[in-house]
Design a protein around this motif. Structure first.
Motif, short mmCIF file in Angstrom:
data_model
loop_
_atom_site.label_atom_id
_atom_site.label_comp_id
_atom_site.label_asym_id
_atom_site.label_seq_id
_atom_site.Cartn_x
_atom_site.Cartn_y
_atom_site.Cartn_z
N ARG A 27 -80.05 25.83 -46.51
CA ARG A 27 -79.22 24.67 -46.11
C ARG A 27 -78.02 24.54 -47.04
NH1 ARG A 27 -77.35 20.68 -48.05
NH2 ARG A 27 -78.54 21.11 -49.94
N ARG A 28 -76.85 24.35 -46.48
CA ARG A 28 -75.65 24.09 -47.28
C ARG A 28 -74.85 22.97 -46.62
NH1 ARG A 28 -73.55 27.31 -51.06
NH2 ARG A 28 -72.59 25.30 -51.50
N SER A 29 -74.16 22.23 -47.41
CA SER A 29 -73.27 21.19 -46.87
C SER A 29 -72.08 21.89 -46.22
CB SER A 29 -72.76 20.28 -47.99
OG SER A 29 -73.82 19.50 -48.46
N ARG A 31 -68.44 21.71 -44.08
CA ARG A 31 -67.28 20.82 -43.94
C ARG A 31 -66.34 21.26 -42.82
NH1 ARG A 31 -68.82 21.23 -49.27
NH2 ARG A 31 -69.41 19.24 -50.22
N LEU A 103 -65.46 21.51 -55.40
CA LEU A 103 -65.78 21.47 -53.96
C LEU A 103 -64.52 21.63 -53.10
CD1 LEU A 103 -68.31 18.48 -53.98
CD2 LEU A 103 -68.86 20.92 -53.94
N THR A 105 -62.50 19.48 -52.02
CA THR A 105 -62.37 18.48 -50.96
C THR A 105 -61.10 17.66 -51.19
OG1 THR A 105 -63.78 17.01 -52.25
CG2 THR A 105 -64.85 18.26 -50.51
N LEU A 163 -73.31 17.58 -43.10
CA LEU A 163 -72.61 17.20 -44.34
C LEU A 163 -73.03 15.79 -44.67
CD1 LEU A 163 -70.53 17.57 -46.62
CD2 LEU A 163 -68.85 16.53 -45.10
N THR A 164 -73.45 15.60 -45.90
CA THR A 164 -73.75 14.26 -46.40
C THR A 164 -72.42 13.68 -46.87
OG1 THR A 164 -75.76 15.27 -47.25
CG2 THR A 164 -75.28 13.05 -48.00
N HIS A 165 -71.91 12.68 -46.18
CA HIS A 165 -70.58 12.17 -46.51
C HIS A 165 -70.68 10.71 -46.94
CE1 HIS A 165 -66.37 11.74 -46.62
NE2 HIS A 165 -66.17 11.26 -45.41
N PRO A 167 -67.79 8.32 -47.77
CA PRO A 167 -66.45 7.78 -48.04
C PRO A 167 -66.61 6.51 -48.85
CG PRO A 167 -67.05 7.54 -45.71
CD PRO A 167 -68.11 8.36 -46.36
N LEU A 187 -75.16 6.21 -45.99
CA LEU A 187 -74.26 7.36 -45.94
C LEU A 187 -74.01 7.77 -44.50
CD1 LEU A 187 -76.21 10.07 -45.45
CD2 LEU A 187 -76.54 9.87 -47.87
N ILE A 203 -72.08 27.79 -55.33
CA ILE A 203 -72.73 26.95 -56.34
C ILE A 203 -74.12 27.49 -56.65
CG2 ILE A 203 -71.50 24.81 -55.81
CD1 ILE A 203 -73.98 24.02 -54.11
N LYS A 205 -78.16 26.52 -57.83
CA LYS A 205 -79.18 25.47 -58.00
C LYS A 205 -80.02 25.80 -59.24
CE LYS A 205 -78.12 23.50 -54.03
NZ LYS A 205 -77.66 22.15 -53.82
C1 FMN Z 1 -75.35 11.11 -51.79
C2 FMN Z 1 -74.42 12.25 -51.51
C3 FMN Z 1 -73.09 12.01 -51.25
C4 FMN Z 1 -72.23 13.05 -50.93
N1 FMN Z 1 -70.94 12.77 -50.58
C5 FMN Z 1 -70.12 13.77 -50.19
C6 FMN Z 1 -68.83 13.47 -49.69
O1 FMN Z 1 -68.43 12.31 -49.57
N2 FMN Z 1 -68.02 14.49 -49.33
C7 FMN Z 1 -68.43 15.80 -49.41
O2 FMN Z 1 -67.66 16.68 -49.05
N3 FMN Z 1 -69.67 16.11 -49.85
C8 FMN Z 1 -70.53 15.12 -50.23
N4 FMN Z 1 -71.82 15.41 -50.61
C9 FMN Z 1 -72.29 16.81 -50.59
C10 FMN Z 1 -72.45 17.38 -51.99
O3 FMN Z 1 -71.18 17.70 -52.52
C11 FMN Z 1 -73.32 18.65 -51.89
O4 FMN Z 1 -74.60 18.29 -51.44
C12 FMN Z 1 -73.46 19.35 -53.24
O5 FMN Z 1 -72.23 19.86 -53.66
C13 FMN Z 1 -74.48 20.50 -53.15
O6 FMN Z 1 -74.08 21.41 -52.15
P1 FMN Z 1 -75.07 21.81 -50.96
O7 FMN Z 1 -75.36 20.55 -50.19
O8 FMN Z 1 -74.31 22.82 -50.15
O9 FMN Z 1 -76.31 22.36 -51.56
C14 FMN Z 1 -72.70 14.39 -50.94
C15 FMN Z 1 -74.05 14.63 -51.20
C16 FMN Z 1 -74.90 13.58 -51.47
C17 FMN Z 1 -76.37 13.86 -51.68
#
Ligand code: FMN
Length: 215
Positions: A27-29, A31, A103, A105, A163-165, A167, A187, A203, A205
């Protein structure tokens, strides 16, 4: 009622634990999302999975808004980008923006319109208990965090990217989604399929030695 607990042979426990780790570590975030629609049934099942989370006094202090409407998505994007503009232009201490520099962003959030589904997660201050009595929720943040973790994992296991976002601040979610002020935005989860050219930050872990101790 009697607990329904399925004991597994140890060999199966080991392979299940390994398989699960192998799965979740992919799993990866994401965008950059395709606009391809996602089946409602998959999202509904993942939300049901999230709703099984352990939580304070079983008050289940969460609400999930699934957003598919282009009009609502575009309102959310406009509001989020307004806040993110401030965030990236001196609105928060430099220490914070330095921490997320890797990141790459910025204030532009096209995924809020391009992704087929967004899930806004709210944390409730009070909910009705099993007798219908309105109760203050204890450990609401912890409970919603656990439910969100299950949701993200369920979506990933179902073949969807997220994506966990967050704002900052997120109060506009209450206004756009017509949620009461007693609910705190937790979120915004972006859900869909990554574009074919989607890249993610390189990145690392932490390994097991640095995240656990035995006592
Ligand atoms: C509570 C939380 C808030 C986050 N907010 C943002 C965000 O606003 N924008 C974004 O691009 N990524 C956001 N992220 C994603 C993190 O940057 C990302 O999970 C972290 O860099 C690890 O990467 P991975 O999810 O690919 O393992 C958030 C993650 C978490 C858990």
């Amino acid at each position: 009622m009697k607990l329904n607990f399925q004991t597994k042979p140890e060999v199966q426990m080991r392979s299940t634990a390994i398989d699960f780790y192998e799965q979740v570590k992919t799993r990866r975030s994401v965008r950059k999302f395709k606009s391809d629609p996602v089946p409602d049934e998959i999202i509904e099942n993942c939300l049901l999975a999230a709703g099984t989370a352990p939580n304070g006094a079983n008050l289940q202090p969460w609400h999930f808004c699934v957003i598919k409407s282009p009009e609502v998505k575009s309102k959310l994007r406009a509001a989020a980008e307004l806040h993110e503009h401030k965030f990236y232009n001196g609105g928060v201490p430099k220490e914070w923006t330095d921490t997320i520099k890797h990141l790459n962003t910025n204030e532009s959030k096209p995924f809020l319109e391009e992704a087929p589904a967004l899930i806004a997660i709210f944390q409730k201050a009070t909910t009705k208990d099993h007798e219908g009595i309105e109760r203050k929720c204890y450990y609401a943040k912890e409970s919603v965090g656990i439910a969100t973790g299950i949701l993200i994992t369920a979506l990933h296991q179902s073949g969807l990217a997220t994506l966990t976002h967050t704002p900052s601040p997120m109060n506009f979610l209450n206004k756009v989604l017509d949620r009461p002020s007693s609910e705190k935005p937790f979120l915004l989860l972006i859900v869909g399929y990554p574009t074919d050219d989607c890249e993610v930050p390189d990145i690392v872990k932490h390994g097991i030695e640095s995240i656990r101790t035995y006592h």
